[in-house]
Design a protein around this motif. Structure first.
Motif, mmCIF file in Angstrom:
data_model
loop_
_atom_site.group_PDB
_atom_site.id
_atom_site.type_symbol
_atom_site.label_atom_id
_atom_site.label_comp_id
_atom_site.label_asym_id
_atom_site.label_seq_id
_atom_site.Cartn_x
_atom_site.Cartn_y
_atom_site.Cartn_z
ATOM 1 N N GLU A 93 -4.480 3.674 13.320
ATOM 2 C CA GLU A 93 -3.393 2.967 12.636
ATOM 3 C C GLU A 93 -3.604 2.926 11.126
ATOM 4 O O GLU A 93 -2.658 3.033 10.354
ATOM 5 N N GLN A 94 -4.860 2.808 10.696
ATOM 6 C CA GLN A 94 -5.151 2.764 9.261
ATOM 7 C C GLN A 94 -4.779 4.085 8.589
ATOM 8 O O GLN A 94 -4.166 4.096 7.507
ATOM 9 N N ALA A 95 -5.129 5.189 9.216
ATOM 10 C CA ALA A 95 -4.790 6.500 8.664
ATOM 11 C C ALA A 95 -3.278 6.700 8.659
ATOM 12 O O ALA A 95 -2.718 7.291 7.717
ATOM 13 N N TYR A 96 -2.618 6.206 9.694
ATOM 14 C CA TYR A 96 -1.154 6.307 9.760
ATOM 15 C C TYR A 96 -0.511 5.519 8.624
ATOM 16 O O TYR A 96 0.409 6.004 7.951
ATOM 17 N N GLU A 97 -0.990 4.292 8.392
ATOM 18 C CA GLU A 97 -0.417 3.455 7.330
ATOM 19 C C GLU A 97 -0.622 4.081 5.960
ATOM 20 O O GLU A 97 0.260 4.004 5.094
ATOM 21 N N LYS A 98 -1.773 4.718 5.750
ATOM 22 C CA LYS A 98 -2.021 5.407 4.478
ATOM 23 C C LYS A 98 -1.038 6.565 4.303
ATOM 24 O O LYS A 98 -0.465 6.760 3.222
ATOM 25 N N ALA A 99 -0.836 7.340 5.381
ATOM 26 C CA ALA A 99 0.112 8.455 5.317
ATOM 27 C C ALA A 99 1.530 7.946 5.093
ATOM 28 O O ALA A 99 2.321 8.572 4.381
ATOM 29 N N GLN A 100 1.841 6.784 5.661
ATOM 30 C CA GLN A 100 3.165 6.197 5.486
ATOM 31 C C GLN A 100 3.378 5.778 4.036
ATOM 32 O O GLN A 100 4.449 5.993 3.460
ATOM 33 N N GLU A 101 2.366 5.180 3.422
ATOM 34 C CA GLU A 101 2.448 4.771 2.018
ATOM 35 C C GLU A 101 2.659 5.971 1.105
ATOM 36 O O GLU A 101 3.382 5.898 0.112
ATOM 37 N N GLU A 102 2.029 7.080 1.449
ATOM 38 C CA GLU A 102 2.141 8.296 0.642
ATOM 39 C C GLU A 102 3.331 9.161 1.053
ATOM 40 O O GLU A 102 3.572 10.210 0.466
ATOM 41 N N ASP A 103 4.077 8.679 2.070
ATOM 42 C CA ASP A 103 5.232 9.426 2.600
ATOM 43 C C ASP A 103 4.827 10.848 2.964
ATOM 44 O O ASP A 103 5.494 11.811 2.613
ATOM 45 N N LEU A 104 3.692 10.954 3.658
ATOM 46 C CA LEU A 104 3.147 12.268 3.969
ATOM 47 C C LEU A 104 2.537 12.258 5.371
ATOM 48 O O LEU A 104 1.354 12.029 5.560
ATOM 49 N N PHE A 105 3.390 12.507 6.359
ATOM 50 C CA PHE A 105 2.949 12.535 7.750
ATOM 51 C C PHE A 105 2.495 13.929 8.198
ATOM 52 O O PHE A 105 1.936 14.076 9.294
ATOM 53 N N LYS B 103 -3.037 2.755 19.467
ATOM 54 C CA LYS B 103 -2.553 4.133 19.343
ATOM 55 C C LYS B 103 -1.292 4.178 18.495
ATOM 56 O O LYS B 103 -0.525 3.220 18.431
ATOM 57 N N VAL B 104 -1.093 5.311 17.835
ATOM 58 C CA VAL B 104 0.095 5.529 17.004
ATOM 59 C C VAL B 104 0.927 6.624 17.648
ATOM 60 O O VAL B 104 0.395 7.674 18.032
ATOM 61 N N VAL B 105 2.220 6.355 17.781
ATOM 62 C CA VAL B 105 3.116 7.257 18.502
ATOM 63 C C VAL B 105 4.205 7.781 17.579
ATOM 64 O O VAL B 105 4.810 7.011 16.831
ATOM 65 N N PHE B 106 4.434 9.094 17.641
ATOM 66 C CA PHE B 106 5.568 9.716 16.965
ATOM 67 C C PHE B 106 6.592 10.105 18.023
ATOM 68 O O PHE B 106 6.252 10.747 19.018
ATOM 69 N N ARG C 5 13.970 14.330 24.104
ATOM 70 C CA ARG C 5 13.152 13.513 23.194
ATOM 71 C C ARG C 5 11.722 13.482 23.720
ATOM 72 O O ARG C 5 11.491 13.360 24.927
ATOM 73 N N TYR C 6 10.779 13.558 22.792
ATOM 74 C CA TYR C 6 9.368 13.630 23.148
ATOM 75 C C TYR C 6 8.568 12.570 22.403
ATOM 76 O O TYR C 6 8.892 12.213 21.270
ATOM 77 N N GLU C 7 7.517 12.102 23.067
ATOM 78 C CA GLU C 7 6.623 11.109 22.471
ATOM 79 C C GLU C 7 5.253 11.740 22.284
ATOM 80 O O GLU C 7 4.672 12.280 23.238
ATOM 81 N N PHE C 8 4.761 11.690 21.045
ATOM 82 C CA PHE C 8 3.455 12.287 20.737
ATOM 83 C C PHE C 8 2.497 11.193 20.256
ATOM 84 O O PHE C 8 2.779 10.517 19.253
ATOM 85 N N VAL C 9 1.398 11.024 20.974
ATOM 86 C CA VAL C 9 0.323 10.159 20.506
ATOM 87 C C VAL C 9 -0.536 10.993 19.563
ATOM 88 O O VAL C 9 -0.874 12.139 19.874
ATOM 89 N N ILE C 10 -0.865 10.440 18.393
ATOM 90 C CA ILE C 10 -1.635 11.218 17.415
ATOM 91 C C ILE C 10 -3.120 10.854 17.486
ATOM 92 O O ILE C 10 -3.511 9.815 18.028
ATOM 93 N N ASN C 11 -3.942 11.726 16.930
ATOM 94 C CA ASN C 11 -5.386 11.512 16.940
ATOM 95 C C ASN C 11 -5.816 10.427 15.958
ATOM 96 O O ASN C 11 -6.799 9.729 16.184
ATOM 97 N N GLU C 12 -5.072 10.298 14.877
ATOM 98 C CA GLU C 12 -5.464 9.380 13.809
ATOM 99 C C GLU C 12 -5.195 7.923 14.211
ATOM 100 O O GLU C 12 -4.279 7.644 14.998
ATOM 101 N N ALA D 251 8.326 6.425 14.295
ATOM 102 C CA ALA D 251 6.870 6.452 14.410
ATOM 103 C C ALA D 251 6.326 5.047 14.201
ATOM 104 O O ALA D 251 6.960 4.211 13.546
ATOM 105 N N GLY D 252 5.135 4.805 14.756
ATOM 106 C CA GLY D 252 4.508 3.517 14.552
ATOM 107 C C GLY D 252 3.478 3.198 15.610
ATOM 108 O O GLY D 252 3.372 3.894 16.633
ATOM 109 N N PRO D 253 2.692 2.135 15.376
ATOM 110 C CA PRO D 253 1.694 1.708 16.366
ATOM 111 C C PRO D 253 2.398 1.233 17.636
ATOM 112 O O PRO D 253 3.509 0.723 17.589
ATOM 113 N N GLU D 254 1.719 1.389 18.772
ATOM 114 C CA GLU D 254 2.307 0.989 20.040
ATOM 115 C C GLU D 254 1.231 0.444 20.967
ATOM 116 O O GLU D 254 0.166 1.042 21.109
#
Length: 297
Positions: free
Chosen positions: A169-181, A149-152, A160-167, A141-144
């Motif tokens: 990059e800032q929201a993604y980084e916060k979820a990454q810090e909390e280890d909670l995707f 946009k952030v892609v999982f 294999r599938y690629e999912f663009v999320i609604n959130e 996962a990560g910004p692309e």
């Protein structure tokens, strides 16, 4: 008459070609040939039983499978035995060079299809946690791109599938810090090809999957028996236990001795709560007198 013979010959050739494409005859001579046919995008690797190469060719997803041999095993063990970066790199190079020469045993076409775009579109709004509950496995996962946009990237079966999320990059980084995707949600989804699972032969071409083997299953069962055969003070009739276990698990004497050594080293408390299996009574000799005892509850 000649026309009939020509037609019959053509039908034979057609049947042979179909058999090769659908899983009988190999389409490639070697593993290296199969990897090259994937134009650098082939998924390949050893699953412990076979070496397999999965790739897209002529609009179809196929897998070429090679049998392993003693030399492949020895070269694989040499990688594990290497103790510095240079030796590890050389061991991998030797392994890859040899594996590329392994003859392909058979080729098969994946008859299971990727998920239809309509099915992926229906996932919009679902969370990453819900996707995992539905059988998707996280890969990366990560910004692309420059759009922010952030892609999982997630695997499901052999695709294999690629999912663009609604959130963002800032929201993604916060979820990454909390280890909670889990709470991040899907905007769009796309199939991007084969997953690493496609090189594992337990993932069959028709989409069925064999259960994953637990490499520690035998060791764990041996440990359970040892726990059940130990007396209240933890002492064992070691040789009798080894003999009984070796009879039950032919070829596993090394694992048996290792399990007993670990048990004796770590003490009986290391396996507390594990119940012994039936049929192992009489293997404990707490006083060293040779008198059999019943395993502790």
């Amino acid at each position: 008459m000649k026309k009939i013979l020509a037609l019959a010959l053509a039908l034979v050739m057609l049947c042979a070609a179909c058999a090769a494409a659908e899983g009988g005859e190999p389409l490639f001579a070697t593993v290296g040939d199969a990897i090259a046919a994937g134009a650098g995008e082939a998924i390949h690797g050893c699953d412990g039983k076979y070496y397999a190469v999965a790739l897209e060719m002529d609009g179809k997803y196929i897998r070429a499978v090679a049998d392993l041999d003693e030399k492949e095993t020895a070269l694989g063990e040499a990688i594990s035995a290497a103790d510095n970066a240079d030796d590890i790199e050389a061991a991998f190079a030797a392994y890859d060079e040899y594996v590329a020469t392994l003859p392909i045993t058979y080729t098969e076409e994946f008859t299971v299809s990727p998920k239809a775009q309509a099915e992926l579109d229906a996932l919009a709004g679902k969370s990453i946690g819900e996707l995992e509950e539905d059988g998707y496995q996280f890969f990366s996962a990560g910004p692309e791109g420059l759009e922010g946009k952030v892609v999982f990237v997630m695997d499901c079966g052999v695709y294999r599938y690629e999912f663009v999320i609604n959130e963002d990059e800032q929201a993604y980084e916060k979820a990454q810090e909390e280890d909670l995707f889990d709470g991040l949600t899907v905007k769009t989804g796309t199939c991007i090809g084969l997953s690493n699972n496609a090189a594992e032969t337990r993932f069959h071409a028709d989409g069925t999957v064999d259960p994953e083997e637990n490499p520690f299953a035998v060791f764990n069962e041996i440990a359970e028996i040892i726990a059940g055969a130990a007396g209240e003070d933890g002492k064992l009739d070691k040789e009798a236990l080894i003999a009984a276990l070796t009879e039950k698990f032919p070829g596993a004497e090394e694992q048996i001795r290792l399990a007993i050594e670990l048990y004796e080293l770590m003490g009986p408390e290391s396996l507390q709560g594990i119940e012994g299996l039936e049929g192992m009574e009489g293997l404990v000799d707490p006083e060293g007198s040779g008198a059999p005892e019943t395993p502790a509850e």
